[in-house]
Structure formats: structure tokens, C-alpha cells
Design an enzyme around this catalytic site. Structure first.
Site, short mmCIF file in Angstrom:
data_model
loop_
_atom_site.label_atom_id
_atom_site.label_comp_id
_atom_site.label_asym_id
_atom_site.label_seq_id
_atom_site.Cartn_x
_atom_site.Cartn_y
_atom_site.Cartn_z
CG HIS A 1 -1.73 -1.08 1.55
ND1 HIS A 1 -1.34 -2.20 2.22
CD2 HIS A 1 -3.04 -1.24 1.27
CE1 HIS A 1 -2.34 -3.03 2.33
NE2 HIS A 1 -3.40 -2.48 1.76
CG ASP B 1 1.85 -1.20 3.35
OD1 ASP B 1 1.10 -0.85 4.27
OD2 ASP B 1 1.54 -2.06 2.50
CG MET C 1 -1.11 -5.74 -6.51
SD MET C 1 -1.24 -4.98 -4.88
CE MET C 1 -1.75 -6.36 -3.87
CD GLU D 1 -8.45 -8.07 -1.29
OE1 GLU D 1 -7.49 -7.44 -1.79
OE2 GLU D 1 -8.40 -8.59 -0.17
CE LYS E 1 -12.31 -8.62 5.60
NZ LYS E 1 -11.15 -7.99 6.28
CD GLU F 1 -7.86 -12.03 1.88
OE1 GLU F 1 -7.36 -11.02 1.34
OE2 GLU F 1 -8.01 -12.16 3.10
CG HIS G 1 -11.69 -11.28 1.84
ND1 HIS G 1 -11.27 -10.16 1.18
CD2 HIS G 1 -10.99 -11.32 3.00
CE1 HIS G 1 -10.35 -9.53 1.92
NE2 HIS G 1 -10.16 -10.23 3.02
CG ASP H 1 -5.11 -10.87 -1.73
OD1 ASP H 1 -4.20 -10.72 -2.56
OD2 ASP H 1 -5.63 -9.93 -1.10
CG ASP I 1 -9.76 -11.18 6.83
OD1 ASP I 1 -9.62 -12.29 6.29
OD2 ASP I 1 -9.24 -10.14 6.40
CG ASP J 1 -5.79 -11.82 6.80
OD1 ASP J 1 -6.49 -12.19 5.86
OD2 ASP J 1 -5.76 -10.64 7.20
CG ASP K 1 -3.86 -10.03 2.14
OD1 ASP K 1 -3.10 -9.58 3.01
OD2 ASP K 1 -4.95 -9.50 1.86
C1 GCO Z 1 -8.01 -7.24 4.40
C2 GCO Z 1 -7.62 -7.22 2.94
C3 GCO Z 1 -6.39 -6.43 2.65
C4 GCO Z 1 -6.22 -6.17 1.17
C5 GCO Z 1 -5.12 -5.20 0.98
C6 GCO Z 1 -4.79 -4.98 -0.47
O1 GCO Z 1 -8.90 -7.99 4.70
O2 GCO Z 1 -7.42 -6.51 5.19
O3 GCO Z 1 -7.49 -8.53 2.52
O4 GCO Z 1 -5.28 -7.11 3.17
O5 GCO Z 1 -5.96 -7.32 0.46
O6 GCO Z 1 -5.50 -4.00 1.56
O7 GCO Z 1 -5.55 -3.99 -0.97
MN MN Z 2 -6.63 -9.28 0.74
MN MN Z 3 -8.27 -10.13 4.13
#
Ligand code: GCO
Ligand code: MN
Ligand code: MN
Length: 398
Positions: A60, A63, A94, A187, A189, A223, A226, A251, A261, A263, A297
């Protein structure tokens, strides 16, 4: 006879694995407690990922460049990062925009009811795209974390969708006007951090894309977490995206159904789902393989220190490679092929009749001898087929 080469799951650049600065750099804060480990710096992330065998790193805008940094500070950070990329033979495939952390986005970015917030969001995305181009990115991800509501009293969701479309149209026309050949990957979610996020699944996104001014430029970034949070199939989301030629990015992570979420490290939950996802991406069961970056991700457990973060990163890549080898063996397995072939049957060449409507095909369809009881009489042997998949995954076959 020499023994076959032992299978080596160690990743290398050709595997196209990528991580985000925000994933390796995740310091383990959660809504109930603060960071538990130091945030690994962008330069250290580039060095560590390169050593671990990854191909690239994504980011990002914030970041790398703190919100509100001066032009000089920005340029210095970019220069330092670029020299780390060069020294470590790493790419940035990306780039994305943080449109969720600053309080200005508390009620949305592209879908905020205040036009000034939407304008600020579009301008921030333009700066992030410029950064991405400077770093060599070919794909821009849009994740609308704050694009949603807790109460639908706030706005009519038709307004939100209209504004979302306007902002993406503006950005895609601007990108073209700049002469850049970039892909936008949207993306989805379903929720978190908002109660309900607009365009909650990859399927919703795929339809929305067709309503944009430049739909060819836009695809999806599905993702695992998601799609799994609401109990949907990531395999089907990705399959539909591939069928539409819209899988621009992915992702990868791990997630249990119905939870926040998580991850998690890739394939550490729903191993069978991960197996069929990798099979789709690798194309071992048919169709062309996915050629884009394989992005993780995900982040390490909050229990981990920095060593645990690198264990986590290695685990994501190793599991992908191990599963890729397993899917290859599964699809080369004669018994698997036999069961699949026994189900995919068309000895009378009926497919073409259904493939296109015509009066001749209507008549041909009406003339077919179709006996539902006879067709229903035979089982499909999917119990055996699935057990074969399980035995490949469990390592006792192949
Ligand atoms: C989340 C998202 C993020 C995005 C990222 C890329 O749930 O926080 O998955 O990780 O993928 O912001 O745009
Ligand atoms: Mn993501
Ligand atoms: Mn996510």
C-alpha cells in the site's frame, strides 16, 4: 537405475510468490491488544523475502510512505526501497492504496456520502498508482475496506454503487490518459471492518466490472479468507473469475468459516479446499494455468516473534508447492482419470445440440431417447474419487 530426484518444496523466483509489506510487517496488533513484535522495515522485508525464495513484494502507499509525508521524505523512501529491490533481485508486481486507515475514511472512501471525501480518496489513489508505476507494478488492487455501512439508514446502496463506479471510471480513464498499461483488480470482502461491505463477494464484483466504462482493464483479486468467512467456495469464485478471463491477482491465505478475517498461513485451514484451489491455478485438471503472481495476504500468529514471521512465510510457499505436486500426481493417477472419464460421457454426441439453439437442434433435442430412470440408476463413484484426493493429500498415494 538412479532414484528419482527427491521432491523439493523450497521456493524459488520462478514460482512467482509474493507477500505484502503489510503482511510480513504485521506486528501482531489486534482489536484487543497492541503490537507484540517490532514492525520489520520495508528494506529488511525485501532482503528476507529474497533469501526465502520469494519473487516479489507488494505494498500500500502508506506501507512505505507515511500519510502526509513531504515530497522529499517520499522520494528518499522510494529511492531506498528501490535500491533494496535491485540489490535483492525483487520485483513489485502489485501496488494498492490504503483507503481505510485514516479517520477521513471512517464512512467510506469511494462510497463516502461526502463528495470531498470521495475526491480525497481518488486523489490519494492517483498518487498510489504513480508510486506503483514508479516501482514497476503492472497491477493495481482496490480493496474497499471502508466501503460499507453499519446502518442502511446512512445511504441508499444504489448511491454507493454509483459513486464507486464513478471513482473507478475516473481512475481508469486517468490511467489510460497517462499512457500506462495497468490492470485493476477489485477485491471483495463481505464484512470487517464495516458491518456490511458493498460488493461483498467475487461474484458481485464480476458483475459490477461489466458496468464500468473500461471493463477490459478490470478484473478481480479473490481472497480465500473473504470467500470462506461467509462459507462460500473460493474454488468456485476463482473458477468463475478464470472462466471470465478476470483472474488478475489472487490473495492466498487460510480461514475458518464464520470467523473474523483470520489471514492464516496458506493451506493451514481447509486443506482440501486449498488442494482444489491449487489444482485450478496450476491447471492440472484441465484448462490453462494461472500465470499471475501468487500473493500471500496473510500474517503470522500473534504468538510469534520475527523468527516466527519467517517460519510463517516459508510455510505459505512450501505448502503451495507441496500441494502443486500433489495435484499433479492426483491428475496423473489412472484411477482418478478413469472415474472422471466414466462420468464425462457423451457417446451420442449430444453436446453440440445443446451448444447452440436452432430449430434443427430443437427437433434433435425432442427426438432424443432420454430415459431418466436408466440415467438415474448408476452411482457416480465420487466417494472413491474424493477418497483418492484425500489419500494424495495425506501422502499415502502418488
Ligand atoms: C483485508 C484485505 C487487505 C487487502 C489489501 C490490499 O482484509 O485486510 O485482505 O489485506 O488485500 O488492503 O488492498
Ligand atoms: Mn486481501
Ligand atoms: Mn483479508
Amino acid at each position: 537405475m538412479s532414484a528419482p530426484d527427491p521432491f523439493n518444496p523450497s521456493p524459488s523466483r520462478g514460482d512467482r510468490f509474493t507477500f505484502g509489506l503489510w503482511t510480513i510487517g504485521n506486528p501482531g496488533a489486534d482489536p484487543f491488544g497492541p503490537a507484540v513484535r517490532p514492525r520489520i522495515s520495508p528494506v529488511e522485508i525485501v532482503e528476507g523475502l529474497s533469501k526465502a525464495g520469494a519473487w516479489g513484494v507488494n505494498l500500500h502507499d502508506n506501507d512505505l510512505i507515511p500519510f502526509g509525508a513531504s515530497a522529499a521524505e517520499r522520494d528518499a523512501k522510494v529511492a531506498e526501497f528501490q535500491s533494496a529491490l535491485r540489490d535483492n533481485n525483487m520485483v513489485v508486481p502489485m501496488a494498492t492504496t490504503n483507503l481505510f486507515s485514516h479517520p477521513v475514511f471512517r464512512d467510506g472512501a469511494f462510497t463516502a456520502s461526502d463528495a470531498k471525501v470521495r475526491a480525497f480518496a481518488v486523489r490519494k489513489a492517483m498518487r498510489a498508482i504513480e508510486l506503483g508505476v514508479e516501482l514497476g507494478a503492472g497491477t493495481v488492487v482496490f480493496w474497499g475496506g471502508r466501503e460499507g455501512v453499519e446502518t442502511d439508514a446512512a445511504r441508499d446502496c444504489r448511491d454507493a454503487i454509483l459513486w464507486y463506479r464513478e471513482c473507478l471510471n475516473f481512475l481508469s480513464h486517468w490511467t489510460k490518459d497517462q499512457g500506462w498499461d495497468l490492470k485493476f483488480a477489485l477485491e471483495a470482502k463481505p464484512n470487517e471492518p464495516r458491518g456490511d461491505i458493498y460488493l461483498p463477494t467475487t461474484g458481485h464484483m464480476l458483475h459490477f466490472i461489466e458496468t464500468l466504462d473500461l471493463p477490459k482493464m478490470c478484473g478481480v483479486n479473490p481472497e480465500v479468507a473473504h470467500e470462506n468467512m461467509p462459507g462460500l467456495s473460493m474454488v468456485h469464485a476463482v473458477g468463475q473469475a478464470m472462466e471470465a478471463g478476470k483472474l488478475f491477482h489472487i490473495d492466498l491465505n487460510g480461514q475458518r468459516i464464520g470467523r473474523y478475517d483470520q489471514d492464516l498461513r496458506f493451506a493451514s485451514e481447509d486443506l482440501k479446499g486449498a488442494f482444489f484451489l491449487v489444482r485450478l491455478l496450476e491447471g492440472t485438471g484441465g484448462y490453462e494455468a494461472y500465470q499471475g503472481p501468487l500473493h500471500f495476504d496473510a500474517h503470522a500468529y500473534r504468538t510469534e516473534d520475527c523468527q516466527g514471521v519467517w517460519d510463517f512465510a516459508a510455510g505459505c510457499m512450501r505448502s503451495y508447492k507441496i500441494l502443486a505436486a500433489k495435484t499433479k500426481a492426483f491428475d496423473a493417477d489412472a484411477e482418478v482419470q478413469e472415474i472422471i472419464a466414466a462420468n464425462h460421457v457423451d457417446p451420442e454426441n449430444i453436446g453440440p445440440i445443446l451448444g447452440k439453439f436452432s430449430l434443427e437442434n430443437r427437433d434433435a433435442l425432442n427426438k432424443l431417447d432420454l430415459d431418466p430412470d436408466a440415467l438415474a440408476a448408476q452411482g457416480h463413484r465420487y466417494e472413491r474419487l474424493d477418497q483418492l484426493a484425500m489419500e494424495h493429500i495425506m501422502g499415502v498415494r502418488g
